[in-house]
Design an enzyme around this catalytic site. Structure first.
Site: not given
Ligand code: NOJ
Length: 562
Positions: A112, A214, A339
């Site tokens: 990630d 992300d 998730h």
């Molecule tokens: C997307 C991610 O998948 C999520 O879990 C996260 O809270 C936010 N971006 C901020 O990084």
């Protein structure tokens, strides 16, 4: 990965299509997958101990949600140090061993990459906040208060509350599109970009096989910071004018000379089909595929937690539009949960009476689309949503902040807010993986960081694999099919009976081969006419043990070769 084995690169030369067009990705959420040291939190040792399970399933790639050092306000999506592993998950040498073990089984590891923001504990932010003339001041978005002392604009954070926090040290506000502990990096500063690219190159040198990026379309902002721009469908804070320039630069700086070896997938809230074509057109060299959000937004009202009934026709026609839109140029990712999303069998199926049937139906439907399928841990055994009876049991910052804001500031009834969290909250996906029927589902010998779903004695890996209608076994077949069959990987898609209220039907065609999917998305049998005559067609795969050839039973799905 150079010495790919059964799932890998060696025979990919037989087709010009990149290796990931025939690959299936499995997402591991490390906190909740497997705990090897009894501290109640999953870790790298736990993942390593389950590689045999993933190899048996047949997946090609593991996407690891963040394992970098982090204060864990957002379970690792708030990174303190991009160059190391959080001790809660293990060490860099544990990571190297995981990569080596995975590679020896022909499984790639995708990291990630969370670079829209850092943690407020990252050294870069610590320096940046120290004074207005610090050399790293401009690495983040600092703005003076408005004349009345209020925040520079009215943007709100994705996790409730304002998107700006006043830092007393210098009397200025910093921007955070997520929690206040997640300050946004200023990608307009070339030093920020170079620091990120150098970090990415170091992970590739270490052996990783790509990145899941992300909220990557948020890195380019409209830095005029206009009031109202981050609300509703407009999403003016995503897709700033430099987004394509930044991604092309990243591609050149990080992947030059290593093209084709890696997988890149950009998470992009609000992305349209037209944008996705630009992002994933191989000639433009930006990312291999994107995670789009349209199909997982259809059953929410004004707000994510405002759950409304799903319009099934809207779902299948939406996915078909993405199939058509990226048919000539670009490539789709395929997912129904992760998730951040509820469990697919609870959201789109019947997680009680027809749990196994509806879990396998959606597996078949999704994996037969054109694109790269993503499986979220536990999906392959039909894990369900959880309904904790009080907000006290929840750990997700988004759900907790939403609950507090709705109940305390907007006087909503706790029961109604909790109902929204039950339906849409992210902890549905984050309860520990169910390995067996022993205490804590075999996830940990300690006290799990979040309660295990109470249905683990019935729904777990051991029970599923012993069952004659194993969901795992069905997914294994779907994955094998994609590896073996070029029509599954690359065939043209055509949606049939688009307005039928319960039938999901489509074909995939390549050369002389046509595959047909028919799926009955309903608790009732389907005894209408199928859109194609299947007399004499061969059944390739079905999710009921005894195929009668008759009407489709509740949640029955069949794959035919015409
Ligand atoms: C997307 C991610 O998948 C999520 O879990 C996260 O809270 C936010 N971006 C901020 O990084």
């Amino acid at each position: 990965m150079t010495d790919a084995t059964e799932n890998g690169t060696k025979d990919d030369t037989s087709t010009a299509a990149p290796w990931w067009t025939r690959a299936v990705v499995y997402q591991v959420y490390p906190r909740s997958f497997a705990d090897s040291d009894g501290d109640g939190i999953g870790d790298l040792g736990g993942i390593r101990s389950r590689l045999g399970y993933l190899a048996k399933l047949g997946v090609d790639v593991i996407w690891l949600s963040p394992v970098y050092p982090s204060p864990q306000h957002d379970n690792g999506y708030d990174i303190r140090d991009y160059e190391d592993i959080d001790p809660v998950f293990g060490s860099l040498s544990d990571f190297d061993e995981l990569v080596a073990d995975a590679h020896s089984r022909g499984i790639r590891i995708v990291m990630d990459l969370v670079v829209n923001h850092t943690s407020d504990e990252h050294a870069w932010f610590q320096e940046s906040r120290s004074s207005t003339d610090n050399p790293k001041r401009d690495w983040y978005w600092w703005r003076a208060p408005r004349e009345d002392g209020s925040a520079p604009n009215d943007w709100t954070s994705a996790f409730s509350g304002p998107a700006w926090t006043l830092d007393e040290a210098t009397g200025e506000y910093y921007l955070h599109l997520f929690a206040k502990q997640q300050p946004d990096l200023n990608w307009e500063n070339p030093d920020v970009r170079q620091a990120v690219y150098a970090m990415m190159r170091r992970w590739l040198d270490r052996g990783v096989d790509g990145f899941r990026m992300d909220v990557i379309n948020l890195i380019a902002k409209r830095a005029e910071f206009i009031d109202g721009e981050n609300r509703g469908a407009g999403l003016g804070f995503t897709m700033g004018p430099q987004i394509h320039e930044f991604l092309q630069e990243m591609n050149r700086e990080v992947f030059a000379g290593r093209e084709g070896e890696y997988l890149t997938v950009g998470e992009m809230p609000g992305v349209s089909i037209e944008d996705a074509v630009l992002f994933t057109d191989p000639d433009r060299a930006e990312v291999d595929m994107v995670f789009q959000f349209e199909h997982v937004s259809l059953d929410s009202g004004a707000h994510k937690f405002d759950a409304i009934p799903l319009d099934f026709v809207a779902l299948k026609t939406n996915l078909a539009r993405w199939q058509d839109g990226l048919a000539e140029r670009g490539w789709n990712s395929l997912y129904l949960n992760n998730h951040d999303q509820p469990r697919l069998v609870s959201r789109f199926g019947n997680d009680e009476q027809y749990r196994v049937e509806s879990a396998t139906l959606w597996g078949l439907v999704l994996h037969l689309h054109r694109g790269t399928p993503y499986i979220y841990q536990g999906e392959e055994i039909g894990m369900t949503n959880v309904r904790f009876e009080s907000i006290e049991y929840y750990r997700d910052i988004e759900s907790i902040n939403h609950y507090r804001e709705a109940v305390e500031e907007f006087d909503a009834s706790p029961a109604s807010v909790l109902a929204g969290v039950h339906a849409r909250g992210r902890d549905n996906a984050r309860t520990p993986m169910h390995w067996d029927a022993s205490e804590h589902a075999g996830f940990t010998t300690g006290k799990p960081w979040i309660e295990v779903n109470p249905n683990y004695p019935e729904i777990n890996v051991e029970a599923d694999r012993a069952s004659s209608s194993s969901v795992f076994d069905f997914y294994r077949k779907l994955i094998a099919l994609r590896h073996e069959n070029e029509t599954v990987a690359l065939g043209d898609f055509e949606l049939l009976a688009p307005s039928h209220p319960t039938l999901y039907a489509f074909t995939r065609t390549r050369g002389t081969e046509t595959l047909l999917v028919v799926a009955n998305v309903s608790d009732d049998a389907f005894d209408g006419d199928l859109p194609v005559d299947v007399t004499g067609a061969g059944l390739v795969l079905g999710n009921y043990a005894n195929d009668t050839g008759g009407p489709l039973r509740p949640w029955e799905a069949r794959l035919y070769r015409l």
